[in-house]
Enzyme design. Structure first.
Site, PDB file in Angstrom:
ATOM      1  N   LYS A 148       9.860 -43.455  52.579  1.00 46.67           N
ATOM      2  CA  LYS A 148      10.985 -44.246  53.071  1.00 46.67           C
ATOM      3  C   LYS A 148      10.645 -44.908  54.406  1.00 46.67           C
ATOM      4  O   LYS A 148      11.462 -45.606  54.986  1.00 46.67           O
ATOM      5  CB  LYS A 148      12.226 -43.365  53.232  1.00 46.67           C
ATOM      6  CG  LYS A 148      12.766 -42.828  51.897  1.00 46.67           C
ATOM      7  CD  LYS A 148      14.106 -42.169  52.078  1.00 46.67           C
ATOM      8  CE  LYS A 148      14.462 -41.230  50.958  1.00 46.67           C
ATOM      9  NZ  LYS A 148      14.982 -41.908  49.785  1.00 46.67           N
ATOM     10  N   HIS A 193      22.923 -35.343  50.601  1.00 52.31           N
ATOM     11  CA  HIS A 193      22.128 -35.708  49.435  1.00 52.31           C
ATOM     12  C   HIS A 193      21.922 -34.432  48.621  1.00 52.31           C
ATOM     13  O   HIS A 193      21.898 -33.330  49.190  1.00 52.31           O
ATOM     14  CB  HIS A 193      20.784 -36.239  49.947  1.00 52.31           C
ATOM     15  CG  HIS A 193      19.881 -36.820  48.924  1.00 52.31           C
ATOM     16  ND1 HIS A 193      19.037 -36.047  48.169  1.00 52.31           N
ATOM     17  CD2 HIS A 193      19.673 -38.101  48.541  1.00 52.31           C
ATOM     18  CE1 HIS A 193      18.338 -36.833  47.363  1.00 52.31           C
ATOM     19  NE2 HIS A 193      18.704 -38.082  47.568  1.00 52.31           N
ATOM     20  N   ASP A 216      18.210 -33.150  57.920  1.00 55.77           N
ATOM     21  CA  ASP A 216      17.592 -34.004  56.917  1.00 55.77           C
ATOM     22  C   ASP A 216      17.380 -35.375  57.559  1.00 55.77           C
ATOM     23  O   ASP A 216      18.339 -36.114  57.789  1.00 55.77           O
ATOM     24  CB  ASP A 216      18.538 -34.077  55.706  1.00 55.77           C
ATOM     25  CG  ASP A 216      18.123 -35.142  54.694  1.00 55.77           C
ATOM     26  OD1 ASP A 216      17.181 -35.906  54.968  1.00 55.77           O
ATOM     27  OD2 ASP A 216      18.775 -35.206  53.635  1.00 55.77           O
ATOM     28  N   CYS A 242      22.479 -39.900  44.454  1.00 54.00           N
ATOM     29  CA  CYS A 242      22.217 -38.477  44.676  1.00 54.00           C
ATOM     30  C   CYS A 242      23.221 -37.859  45.644  1.00 54.00           C
ATOM     31  O   CYS A 242      22.881 -36.970  46.424  1.00 54.00           O
ATOM     32  CB  CYS A 242      20.794 -38.233  45.191  1.00 54.00           C
ATOM     33  SG  CYS A 242      19.548 -38.637  43.973  1.00 54.00           S
ATOM     34  N   GLN A 276      16.726 -40.497  56.230  1.00 57.54           N
ATOM     35  CA  GLN A 276      17.231 -41.850  56.511  1.00 57.54           C
ATOM     36  C   GLN A 276      17.253 -42.165  58.008  1.00 57.54           C
ATOM     37  O   GLN A 276      17.824 -43.179  58.403  1.00 57.54           O
ATOM     38  CB  GLN A 276      18.645 -42.014  55.936  1.00 57.54           C
ATOM     39  CG  GLN A 276      18.747 -41.869  54.430  1.00 57.54           C
ATOM     40  CD  GLN A 276      18.068 -43.002  53.671  1.00 57.54           C
ATOM     41  OE1 GLN A 276      17.660 -44.020  54.244  1.00 57.54           O
ATOM     42  NE2 GLN A 276      17.914 -42.831  52.366  1.00 57.54           N
TER      43      GLN A 276
HETATM   44  C1  LIG Z   1      19.653 -38.529  53.081  1.00 58.69           C
HETATM   45  C2  LIG Z   1      18.550 -38.220  52.120  1.00 58.69           C
HETATM   46  N1  LIG Z   1      18.079 -36.969  52.054  1.00 58.69           N
HETATM   47  C3  LIG Z   1      17.076 -36.632  51.233  1.00 58.69           C
HETATM   48  C4  LIG Z   1      16.501 -37.545  50.389  1.00 58.69           C
HETATM   49  C5  LIG Z   1      15.430 -37.071  49.465  1.00 58.69           C
HETATM   50  O1  LIG Z   1      14.208 -37.660  49.750  1.00 58.69           O
HETATM   51  P1  LIG Z   1      12.970 -37.371  48.789  1.00 58.69           P
HETATM   52  O2  LIG Z   1      13.409 -37.808  47.422  1.00 58.69           O
HETATM   53  O3  LIG Z   1      11.892 -38.226  49.348  1.00 58.69           O
HETATM   54  O4  LIG Z   1      12.689 -35.928  48.857  1.00 58.69           O
HETATM   55  C6  LIG Z   1      16.955 -38.863  50.425  1.00 58.69           C
HETATM   56  C7  LIG Z   1      16.345 -39.876  49.549  1.00 58.69           C
HETATM   57  O5  LIG Z   1      16.873 -40.378  48.596  1.00 58.69           O
HETATM   58  C8  LIG Z   1      18.007 -39.202  51.297  1.00 58.69           C
HETATM   59  O6  LIG Z   1      18.489 -40.445  51.332  1.00 58.69           O
END
Ligand SMILES: Cc1ncc(COP(=O)(O)O)c(C=O)c1O
Lengths: 133, 407
Positions: free
Chosen positions: B226, B123, B200, B365, B203
């Site tokens: 999430k 991401h 990370d 993203c 998910q």
């Molecule tokens: C795999 C992954 N990493 C990071 C994020 C970023 O999360 P946040 O926007 O809550 O910081 C997301 C969310 O879209 C994600 O799906």
């Protein structure tokens, strides 16, 4: 299914009249919509009097952005460049004949943005705020 | 009442109609999940009865607010099996947690030329902080490739480890491909090569049981929104000995032990990284979300999602003109990204919306991943504990209608 996809939009998307590239062209400009990755290029040929004689668009995008590009180019053939400079959001909305929310409005306006950038002779990569309202 | 009907009745928004007679079919939980009443009520109860600033005041409300804020941290810490609640730092979200590591650890311990190893499926939140760090201190970034069927290339990973990276940072579960990466195995290899590991967990923590000690990762980042909680709060888990050596992230109140005009000394963990008045009600909501997940059970949630995903995958796979991304057989997380031939994802999503179906269209993203597969955008349906098979059936019907309209 949805009013936004009236027949004319689908028709222009599937069978565009102005899709392609002009080689050589008098003016070309391209830009994208970073939100959805849409990419649009417009080529124009201009006669000695400053009127648009030919126009074409290429790139990829959703039905709204492609159909509005096609309708927009259809509406400017024979017109002076100076008239294109004055076009705004309402002209696009009148052409496509549908209501759009803020997100999809960006799709519809991409072609106007590229066309006006071309009309103003903006160089590729140059960052200029165009007034589309 | 069966289990799923009971669960759905806990989520007020799932009773909503998008237009009269058109119920909401929410297939965008990977972007953000919906929230149960337990979470919503705990937050309004907090404001109605306990609201005060924390860690600074001896009156009753200040004590209650502090207690609630810290109790939530305790629940979160237990939920991911951290050794101690002092290893759980509140952040705004996953993105801020990763930026915290890049800043507080990266700027102190990385030198020009040091390698940080990432993957092609990240991401943007696990790419851009490292780009920024590279551009300011001159580290080098390398990427573990993604195979054509959407897995990390493990042979290539082992080779890249020979370059002796200082950090390997990767996602536990992909928000596009659904791939669940073998974190424990990857962490073991990384440690053997002398690298630290940041994962990370945006998910993963929402969808299956995560044990940071068993995985033996050094940092783990996730977002409350999430996992049934509110927006505006997330967490960074970090091993104590690492957090202690890192420099503070932001400066201000709460993160200090003592301030003089000439300077400051940093507070103890975890406050060292929590400057200023935090998102208190959100922390309370985060804690309640953990309560709710625990009550349903992470294994039950995971089982349900595996089943729904398998069901959706097999139906989508048999739709002519639809191409699916990600691995077919491997156990996958509850996200399916797909392409409908000749129809832009925005049009797909817009038309599905007119039937009340919420899916996401775009690059989610993960622009580099889409570039790799040579497509600008995909449509993504994602599932959670409250997703029903009948909703998948409606998605399939909706897609057939879209294809007919463009046919
Ligand atoms: C795999 C992954 N990493 C990071 C994020 C970023 O999360 P946040 O926007 O809550 O910081 C997301 C969310 O879209 C994600 O799906």
């Amino acid at each position: 299914m949805d009013d936004m996809y009236r027949e004319a939009i689908i028709e222009h998307y599937k069978n565009p009249g102005y899709h392609g590239v002009l080689e050589p062209a008098d003016i070309s400009f391209e830009d994208n919509n970073p939100l959805c990755g849409d990419h649009l290029r417009i080529d124009l040929r201009i006669d000695a009097g400053g009127c648009i004689t030919e126009a074409a668009f290429s790139g990829h995008g959703c039905a709204i952005s492609q159909a509005s590009a096609d309708m927009l180019l259809g509406s400017i053939i024979g017109k002076p460049l100076d008239e294109v400079k004055k076009m705004n959001k309402q002209d696009i909305l009148d052409l496509i004949g549908i209501e759009l929310g803020p997100v999809r409005l960006k799709c519809a306006l991409l072609s106007l943005k590229v066309l006006k950038s071309a009309a103003y002779g903006i160089h590729q990569g140059e960052s200029v705020e165009l007034d589309l309202d | 009442m069966n289990e799923i009907t009971r669960i759905r009745s806990d989520f007020p928004i799932l009773q909503r109609e998008i237009k009269p007679g058109v119920p909401l079919i929410y297939l965008d939980s990977a972007a953000t999940s919906q929230k149960p009443s337990l979470v919503l009520d705990s937050m309004s109860e907090y404001y109605a009865r306990h609201n005060a600033n924390i860690h600074r005041g001896v009156h009753t409300l200040a004590e209650e607010a502090t207690e609630l804020y810290e109790a939530a941290r305790g629940k979160i810490s237990k939920f991911i099996h951290a050794r101690s609640h002092t290893e759980v730092i509140y952040t705004r979200n996953t993105t801020e947690a990763i930026n915290l590591v890049a800043y507080s650890w990266g700027r102190k311990f990385l030198k020009p030329g040091d390698i940080v190893l990432l993957t092609e499926m990240e991401h943007h939140s696990n790419l851009v902080p490292w780009h920024i760090l590279r551009d300011s201190i001159g580290i080098e970034l390398k990427f573990i490739p993604v195979t054509a069927d959407g897995l990390l290339d493990m042979a290539e990973y082992e080779k890249l480890l020979q370059l002796e990276p200082k950090l390997v940072s990767f996602t536990h579960a992909s928000n596009v491909l659904g791939t669940i990466n073998p974190v424990q195995e990857m962490a073991r290899s990384a440690h053997r090569a002398g690298a630290l590991v940041l994962v990370d967990g945006a998910q993963s923590v929402p969808h299956f049981s995560v044990d940071v000690q068993q995985l033996d990762v050094d940092f783990y980042a996730f977002s409350a929104h999430k996992m049934l909680g509110p927006t505006g709060i997330g967490a960074l888990y970090g091993k104590r000995e690492l957090l202690e050596k890192m420099q503070p992230f932001m400066g201000g109140g709460d993160m200090i032990r003592e301030v003089r005009l000439e300077g400051f000394t940093a507070n103890e963990l975890p406050y060292k990284f929590e400057a200023g008045t935090p998102a208190i009600a959100e922390a309370v909501g985060f804690g309640s979300a953990v309560d709710y997940l625990t009550q349903i059970g992470m294994d039950a949630i995971h089982q349900h999602e595996l089943e729904i995903t398998k069901y959706a995958y097999s139906l989508l796979m048999n739709l002519p003109g639809v191409t699916l991304f990600g691995h077919e057989k491997q156990k996958r997380g509850g996200v399916i990204a797909f392409e409908v031939a000749g129809i832009h994802p925005h049009d797909v999503a817009q038309l599905l919306d007119s039937d009340g179906i919420a899916v996401r269209a775009g690059h989610h993203c993960a622009m580099p991943l889409h570039q790799k597969f040579g497509i600008p955008a995909t449509t993504r349906a994602s599932f959670y504990m409250y997703t029903e098979k009948s909703e998948i059936d409606k998605l399939i019907l909706g897609l057939k209608k879209v294809q007919k309209l463009f046919g």
